[in-house]
Design a protein around this motif. Structure first.
Motif, short mmCIF file in Angstrom:
data_model
loop_
_atom_site.label_atom_id
_atom_site.label_comp_id
_atom_site.label_asym_id
_atom_site.label_seq_id
_atom_site.Cartn_x
_atom_site.Cartn_y
_atom_site.Cartn_z
N TRP A 171 43.78 -55.42 17.93
CA TRP A 171 44.58 -54.69 16.94
C TRP A 171 45.96 -55.30 16.75
CZ3 TRP A 171 41.95 -51.42 14.07
CH2 TRP A 171 40.78 -50.87 14.60
N VAL B 10 39.70 -36.40 22.26
CA VAL B 10 38.91 -37.19 23.21
C VAL B 10 39.46 -37.05 24.62
CG1 VAL B 10 38.24 -39.55 23.84
CG2 VAL B 10 38.16 -38.83 21.44
N ALA B 11 40.79 -37.07 24.76
CA ALA B 11 41.39 -36.91 26.09
C ALA B 11 41.08 -35.54 26.66
CB ALA B 11 42.90 -37.13 26.00
N PHE C 278 41.69 -46.87 31.18
CA PHE C 278 42.58 -47.45 30.17
C PHE C 278 43.05 -48.84 30.59
CE2 PHE C 278 46.92 -48.24 28.70
CZ PHE C 278 46.72 -48.23 27.32
N ASN D 172 44.20 -34.12 16.26
CA ASN D 172 44.38 -35.54 16.53
C ASN D 172 43.21 -36.07 17.37
OD1 ASN D 172 45.30 -37.96 18.06
ND2 ASN D 172 47.17 -37.62 16.88
N PRO D 173 42.51 -37.12 16.90
CA PRO D 173 41.33 -37.62 17.62
C PRO D 173 41.64 -38.03 19.06
CG PRO D 173 41.44 -38.56 15.42
CD PRO D 173 42.73 -37.85 15.64
N LEU D 174 42.82 -38.65 19.29
CA LEU D 174 43.17 -39.07 20.65
C LEU D 174 43.30 -37.87 21.58
CD1 LEU D 174 43.93 -41.35 22.56
CD2 LEU D 174 46.31 -41.11 21.79
N VAL D 175 43.94 -36.81 21.08
CA VAL D 175 44.09 -35.60 21.89
C VAL D 175 42.73 -34.97 22.16
CG1 VAL D 175 45.09 -33.28 21.93
CG2 VAL D 175 46.42 -35.20 21.00
N ARG E 154 42.13 -52.38 28.65
CA ARG E 154 43.27 -52.55 27.74
C ARG E 154 43.14 -53.78 26.86
NH1 ARG E 154 44.68 -54.05 32.79
NH2 ARG E 154 45.74 -56.03 33.12
N ALA F 227 42.47 -53.50 23.11
CA ALA F 227 43.53 -53.27 22.13
C ALA F 227 44.15 -54.56 21.61
CB ALA F 227 44.63 -52.39 22.75
#
Length: 219
Positions: A60, A24-25, A50, A19-22, A54, A57
């Motif tokens: 989106w 990067v984190a 974040f 997962n890209p989010l995981v 924010r 976002a």
């Protein structure tokens, strides 16, 4: 060098298709720990970044709105509207959108359009409905109409926004020229962009006119 371990985490994570989010984190946490930061400080820095960003976002949020409108029949209503207009052809619909899109872009209103909020739910269905009155739309022709709708948005925005001096591309050009010893004011670059925008307008309208003739000739 050990601080750059985060890059290795990114490469390994994407190679394993995680997962890209995981990924990067995890890369951010590894980078912070390798830099000697306390784990609590690393998590705190991630949370602060974040919160501070924010607003990114917000853009989106338009996606679910467009999805709901499409489910409620937005595309069908657009097709019905254009099918009732006499003399409407695919080329004329796209020409009209091109002119409006480029004019608003020259005023800095670059958000008034785009593939997601305009082309997919409105412009492409309207062009398809007009094309169906000109010819029998095969899958190949339908894709051509959609491609021309997308191209009209891209080209109008690309050449139109450079006329507005406060746009990011103008500031980027000024910064690049300044780094290489060339002093150019944003207003000068914007003025020189006007002939290019006018030529792009004439050339693309001619292309759409030819596309319209080819579409009608293959009925």
């Amino acid at each position: 060098m050990i601080v750059l371990s985060g890059i290795g985490v990114v490469i390994l994570g994407f190679a394993l298709r995680l997962n890209p989010l995981v990924v990067v984190a995890a890369a951010a946490i590894v980078t912070g720990l390798c830099a000697g930061m306390d784990p609590v400080v690393v998590i705190s820095a991630l949370g602060k970044a974040f919160v501070d960003n924010r607003f990114m976002a917000v853009a989106w949020l338009v996606l679910p709105v467009i999805g709901l409108l499409e489910r409620a029949g937005l595309r069908e209503r657009a097709k019905t509207l254009i099918s009732r207009m006499k003399g409407a052809t695919a080329g004329r619909v796209l020409m009209g959108y091109f002119v409006i899109r480029q004019f608003t872009a020259t005023l800095g209103l670059t958000a008034l359009g785009g593939h997601v909020p305009m082309v997919r739910p409105l412009i492409a269905p309207m062009a398809e409905a007009a094309a169906e009155r000109q010819t029998t739309l095969t899958p190949e022709k339908r894709e051509m109409v959609r491609a021309n709708a997308a191209a009209a948005d891209n080209i109008a925005l690309f050449f139109g926004e450079d006329v507005f001096i406060a746009i990011g591309s103008i500031l980027l050009i000024c910064g690049f020229l300044a780094q290489n010893g060339v002093n150019a004011a944003p207003l000068d670059i914007a003025l020189w962009a006007i002939p290019t925008a006018l030529l792009a307008l004439v050339i693309h309208l001619a292309r759409l006119w030819r596309f319209d003739r080819r579409l009608g000739a293959k009925k």
